[in-house]
Motif scaffolding. Structure first.
Motif, short mmCIF file in Angstrom:
data_model
loop_
_atom_site.label_atom_id
_atom_site.label_comp_id
_atom_site.label_asym_id
_atom_site.label_seq_id
_atom_site.Cartn_x
_atom_site.Cartn_y
_atom_site.Cartn_z
N GLY A 106 11.71 73.12 -9.33
CA GLY A 106 12.09 73.89 -10.13
C GLY A 106 12.74 73.45 -11.49
N ALA A 107 13.41 72.13 -11.39
CA ALA A 107 13.80 71.13 -12.49
C ALA A 107 12.56 70.96 -13.10
N GLU A 108 11.68 70.41 -12.74
CA GLU A 108 10.50 69.94 -13.41
C GLU A 108 9.73 71.22 -14.22
N MET A 109 9.83 72.31 -13.45
CA MET A 109 9.19 73.30 -14.14
C MET A 109 10.09 73.73 -15.46
N PHE A 110 11.12 73.93 -15.25
CA PHE A 110 11.91 74.42 -16.61
C PHE A 110 11.81 73.26 -17.50
N ARG A 111 11.59 71.93 -17.26
CA ARG A 111 11.67 70.82 -18.41
C ARG A 111 10.02 71.30 -19.06
N LYS A 112 9.11 71.47 -18.28
CA LYS A 112 7.89 71.55 -18.80
C LYS A 112 7.82 72.70 -19.72
N VAL A 113 8.53 73.71 -19.48
CA VAL A 113 8.52 75.00 -20.31
C VAL A 113 9.82 74.91 -21.35
N HIS A 114 10.18 73.76 -21.55
CA HIS A 114 11.34 73.55 -22.61
C HIS A 114 12.52 74.28 -22.37
N VAL A 115 13.06 74.59 -21.03
CA VAL A 115 14.24 75.06 -20.74
C VAL A 115 15.25 74.10 -20.48
N PRO A 116 16.37 73.90 -21.16
CA PRO A 116 17.32 72.82 -20.55
C PRO A 116 17.72 72.96 -19.38
N VAL A 117 17.79 72.04 -18.61
CA VAL A 117 18.49 72.09 -17.10
C VAL A 117 19.94 71.50 -17.19
N LEU A 118 21.04 72.45 -17.16
CA LEU A 118 22.23 72.00 -17.26
C LEU A 118 22.77 70.94 -16.47
N GLY A 119 22.21 71.34 -15.12
CA GLY A 119 22.57 70.38 -13.82
C GLY A 119 22.38 70.89 -12.61
N LEU A 120 22.91 70.28 -11.46
CA LEU A 120 22.45 70.68 -10.11
C LEU A 120 23.84 71.13 -9.33
N VAL A 121 23.71 72.08 -8.58
CA VAL A 121 25.01 72.47 -7.67
C VAL A 121 24.47 72.25 -6.06
N GLN A 122 25.27 71.53 -5.64
CA GLN A 122 25.15 71.10 -4.00
C GLN A 122 25.73 72.43 -3.07
N ASN A 123 25.19 73.34 -2.58
CA ASN A 123 25.37 74.32 -1.97
C ASN A 123 25.42 73.91 -0.39
N MET A 124 26.58 74.59 0.38
CA MET A 124 26.64 74.25 1.72
C MET A 124 26.85 72.68 2.04
N SER A 125 27.65 71.81 1.05
CA SER A 125 27.71 70.67 0.86
C SER A 125 28.54 69.95 2.37
N VAL A 126 29.39 70.79 2.98
CA VAL A 126 30.08 69.94 4.00
C VAL A 126 31.03 71.28 4.69
N PHE A 127 30.82 71.31 5.90
CA PHE A 127 31.66 72.10 6.85
C PHE A 127 32.94 71.54 7.38
N GLN A 128 34.14 72.20 7.21
CA GLN A 128 35.18 71.64 7.77
C GLN A 128 35.78 72.58 8.90
N CYS A 129 35.83 72.01 10.11
CA CYS A 129 36.47 72.43 11.17
C CYS A 129 37.54 73.20 10.98
N PRO A 130 37.82 74.62 11.12
CA PRO A 130 39.27 75.36 10.93
C PRO A 130 40.35 75.03 11.77
N LYS A 131 40.01 74.20 12.74
CA LYS A 131 40.92 73.91 13.69
C LYS A 131 41.43 72.39 13.67
N CYS A 132 40.33 71.64 13.57
CA CYS A 132 40.78 70.05 13.62
C CYS A 132 40.61 69.31 12.28
#
Length: 204
Positions: A106-132
């Motif tokens: 996706g990033a390479e495609m946007f670059r190829k069609v001259h759309v600036p890529v503002l950056g990346l977001v890391q989704n579901m990066s970490v799970f924290q146990c609600p108890k411990c």
């Protein structure tokens, strides 16, 4: 606003009225078809649908228009990037290897069609146990950060894997509204600010 048949209402100018919640206007192809109907369009049909959502909706005065696209480099992405002036693209991915392959394409495609890529977001990066409170990287750690370094792009932020995000979205009360002081809400707001900071200043 919807009529009883589930179709968007029309303005006197024959434009569709978007749904609004918390000051945000929203329109989707899902509002225009039956709830269980699949969208199996290609090529010209895809672009026709995109044009309808852009040109035949009473958007009013917007600060920003965000287009949420599926992963990959198919007809939707190419049609949008080649026919609409885009100020910038944001790539969202989980840290796992399979997802990163699509993110890189996706990033390479946007670059190829001259759309600036503002950056990346890391989704579901970490799970924290609600108890411990123990943290587990279910989908791997820092995969998106490593990809950003490879591509020479910025990381805009991390979104944790948290049950409250799912519950508040399902209830129609996003976490930035219902729990604005939570760490998850702050993560979204940080990303939003990072995106705005990288966008070109609109003309006065």
């Amino acid at each position: 606003m919807m009529n009883l048949k589930g179709n968007p209402e029309l303005t006197p100018k024959n434009l569709m009225r978007p749904l609004k919640n918390y000051g945000i206007a929203c329109m989707s192809m899902g509002f225009l078809i039956e709830e269980t109907a699949p969208v199996v369009w290609r090529g010209l049909m895809v672009m026709s649908a995109v044009e309808k959502l852009l040109r035949q909706v009473d958007w009013g005065q917007l600060d920003y228009l965000v287009i949420d696209m599926p992963p990959g480099t198919g007809d939707v992405q190419l049609s949008v990037s080649q026919n609409i002036p885009i100020a910038g693209a944001v790539i969202v991915s989980t840290p796992q290897d399979v997802a990163l392959l699509d993110a890189r394409k996706g990033a390479e495609m946007f670059r190829k069609v001259h759309v600036p890529v503002l950056g990346l977001v890391q989704n579901m990066s970490v799970f924290q146990c609600p108890k411990c409170k123990h943290e587990t990287h279910i989908f791997g750690a820092d995969g998106v950060r490593d990809l950003a370094k490879t591509l020479g792009l910025d990381i805009l932020g991390d979104i944790p894997l948290h049950v409250n995000i799912r519950e508040t979205c399902d209830s129609g009360q996003p976490i930035v509204i219902s729990q604005p002081q939570s760490d998850a809400a702050k993560a979204y707001l940080k990303i939003a600010m990072e995106i705005v900071r990288r966008l070109p200043v609109p003309p006065a």
